[in-house]
Scaffold this active site. Structure first.
Site, PDB file in Angstrom:
ATOM      1  N   ARG A 153       8.778   2.257  -3.083  1.00 13.44           N
ATOM      2  CA  ARG A 153       8.771   1.075  -3.245  1.00 13.44           C
ATOM      3  C   ARG A 153       9.781   0.206  -3.785  1.00 13.44           C
ATOM      4  O   ARG A 153      10.140  -0.959  -3.321  1.00 13.44           O
ATOM      5  CB  ARG A 153       7.715   0.970  -4.585  1.00 13.44           C
ATOM      6  CG  ARG A 153       6.992  -0.324  -4.757  1.00 13.44           C
ATOM      7  CD  ARG A 153       6.013  -0.317  -6.033  1.00 13.44           C
ATOM      8  NE  ARG A 153       4.973   0.597  -5.475  1.00 13.44           N
ATOM      9  CZ  ARG A 153       5.083   1.919  -5.973  1.00 13.44           C
ATOM     10  NH1 ARG A 153       5.796   2.401  -6.820  1.00 13.44           N
ATOM     11  NH2 ARG A 153       3.853   2.683  -5.548  1.00 13.44           N
ATOM     12  N   ASP A 180       0.761  -1.296  -0.090  1.00 11.16           N
ATOM     13  CA  ASP A 180      -0.030   0.122   0.053  1.00 11.16           C
ATOM     14  C   ASP A 180       0.853   1.257   0.066  1.00 11.16           C
ATOM     15  O   ASP A 180       1.982   1.239   0.599  1.00 11.16           O
ATOM     16  CB  ASP A 180      -1.007  -0.155   1.172  1.00 11.16           C
ATOM     17  CG  ASP A 180      -2.063   0.934   1.108  1.00 11.16           C
ATOM     18  OD1 ASP A 180      -2.711   0.972  -0.157  1.00 11.16           O
ATOM     19  OD2 ASP A 180      -2.420   1.773   1.932  1.00 11.16           O
ATOM     20  N   GLY A 210       0.271   7.910 -11.383  1.00 12.04           N
ATOM     21  CA  GLY A 210      -0.143   8.665 -10.004  1.00 12.04           C
ATOM     22  C   GLY A 210       0.588   9.838 -10.051  1.00 12.04           C
ATOM     23  O   GLY A 210       0.305  10.863 -10.989  1.00 12.04           O
ATOM     24  N   TYR A 211       1.193  10.378  -9.098  1.00 19.03           N
ATOM     25  CA  TYR A 211       1.548  11.740  -8.632  1.00 19.03           C
ATOM     26  C   TYR A 211       2.899  11.878  -9.221  1.00 19.03           C
ATOM     27  O   TYR A 211       3.616  12.999  -8.955  1.00 19.03           O
ATOM     28  CB  TYR A 211       1.573  12.063  -7.234  1.00 19.03           C
ATOM     29  CG  TYR A 211       0.126  12.014  -6.615  1.00 19.03           C
ATOM     30  CD1 TYR A 211      -0.735  13.074  -6.764  1.00 19.03           C
ATOM     31  CD2 TYR A 211      -0.461  10.674  -6.067  1.00 19.03           C
ATOM     32  CE1 TYR A 211      -2.059  12.989  -6.215  1.00 19.03           C
ATOM     33  CE2 TYR A 211      -1.726  10.693  -5.423  1.00 19.03           C
ATOM     34  CZ  TYR A 211      -2.504  11.655  -5.538  1.00 19.03           C
ATOM     35  OH  TYR A 211      -3.567  11.687  -4.908  1.00 19.03           O
TER      36      TYR A 211
HETATM   37  P1  IMP Z   1      -2.609   1.981  -3.616  1.00 18.51           P
HETATM   38  O1  IMP Z   1      -2.795   1.381  -5.071  1.00 18.51           O
HETATM   39  O2  IMP Z   1      -3.882   1.733  -2.835  1.00 18.51           O
HETATM   40  O3  IMP Z   1      -1.237   1.549  -3.001  1.00 18.51           O
HETATM   41  O4  IMP Z   1      -2.717   3.585  -4.071  1.00 18.51           O
HETATM   42  C1  IMP Z   1      -1.491   4.065  -4.244  1.00 18.51           C
HETATM   43  C2  IMP Z   1      -1.677   5.592  -4.961  1.00 18.51           C
HETATM   44  O5  IMP Z   1      -0.778   6.324  -4.387  1.00 18.51           O
HETATM   45  C3  IMP Z   1      -1.505   5.469  -6.523  1.00 18.51           C
HETATM   46  O6  IMP Z   1      -2.777   5.183  -7.028  1.00 18.51           O
HETATM   47  C4  IMP Z   1      -0.823   6.598  -6.484  1.00 18.51           C
HETATM   48  O7  IMP Z   1      -1.749   7.841  -6.742  1.00 18.51           O
HETATM   49  C5  IMP Z   1      -0.046   6.918  -5.440  1.00 18.51           C
HETATM   50  N1  IMP Z   1       1.288   6.344  -5.628  1.00 18.51           N
HETATM   51  C6  IMP Z   1       1.958   5.461  -5.052  1.00 18.51           C
HETATM   52  N2  IMP Z   1       3.107   5.183  -5.089  1.00 18.51           N
HETATM   53  C7  IMP Z   1       3.574   6.278  -6.185  1.00 18.51           C
HETATM   54  C8  IMP Z   1       4.615   6.438  -7.140  1.00 18.51           C
HETATM   55  O8  IMP Z   1       5.608   5.668  -7.041  1.00 18.51           O
HETATM   56  N3  IMP Z   1       4.295   7.437  -8.131  1.00 18.51           N
HETATM   57  C9  IMP Z   1       3.290   8.117  -8.214  1.00 18.51           C
HETATM   58  N4  IMP Z   1       2.105   7.735  -7.408  1.00 18.51           N
HETATM   59  C10 IMP Z   1       2.374   7.022  -6.438  1.00 18.51           C
END
Ligand code: IMP
Length: 191
Positions: A176, A69, A150-151
């Protein structure tokens, strides 16, 4: 040896597979295993949510399992979007999330932020192991770059956007990447 991966996010799967190549395990994603059920992230922290997903997949597949997560914590927003990073905007798309963050930070000088990643590994006997890592950076004032997910287009690491650096360069420094490095170091003892 097969390891199940609870992740469904394509960007994250790409990073996991790339990073776990040195280990001679075959990684089977939740989707590849034919699991369509969504695991609800009802925890109050990244670690809790990673554990919820890992335990749910382990119960279905009975094989060593990895779940993660992750999200973005912005200092000036008291750690938001945090565990709600994926569903920050109403639409929940990367584009809408980035736009919302830019708007919220329009008049904010302090741009400090960090990505956080929690990984939960469950071995074949059901024993649970947790890892938590971060990468520190800043939020840019506009969206640029086409790489990453993502961001990434807003996240400046040493002044360079994560969306502008190659995946292997990002993996060397990212939240990560650090988690998986730790996992690789320990997995032979944990498995
Ligand atoms: P998860 O799938 O619940 O872990 O949600 C993680 C969310 O955090 C993603 O959808 C992204 O918006 C953001 N995120 C997590 N890791 C990254 C990254 O390495 N780059 C950009 N956004 C990230």
């Amino acid at each position: 040896m097969k390891i199940a991966l609870a992740t469904t996010n394509i960007g994250k799967i790409k990073e996991f597979k790339e990073l776990l190549t040195p280990l001679n395990f075959s990684i089977i994603t939740k989707q590849e295993a034919g699991i369509t059920q969504e695991f609800k992230e009802t925890g109050n922290s990244f670690t809790e949510n990673a554990q919820i997903k890992a335990k749910a997949l382990f119960q279905l597949l009975h094989m060593p399992t990895i779940a993660d997560d992750s999200g973005l914590e912005v200092d000036a927003l008291n750690g938001r979007p945090g565990i709600y990073s994926a569903r920050y905007s109403k639409e929940g798309t990367d584009y809408a999330n980035n736009q919302k963050l830019l708007k919220e930070m329009e008049n904010i000088k302090d741009r400090r932020a960090r990505f956080v990643c929690a990984i939960c590994f469950i071995n074949s006997k059901g024993k649970v192991f947790n890892i938590l890592k971060t990468v520190q950076g800043e939020i840019a004032r506009n969206i640029k770059g086409t790489g990453g997910f993502g961001y990434d287009p807003l996240f400046l690491y040493n002044g360079v956007r994560f969306s502008d650096i190659k995946i292997d360069a990002k993996n060397k420094v990212s939240h990560r990447g650090k988690c998986i490095k730790d996992l690789i170091l320990n997995i032979k003892n944990w498995i």
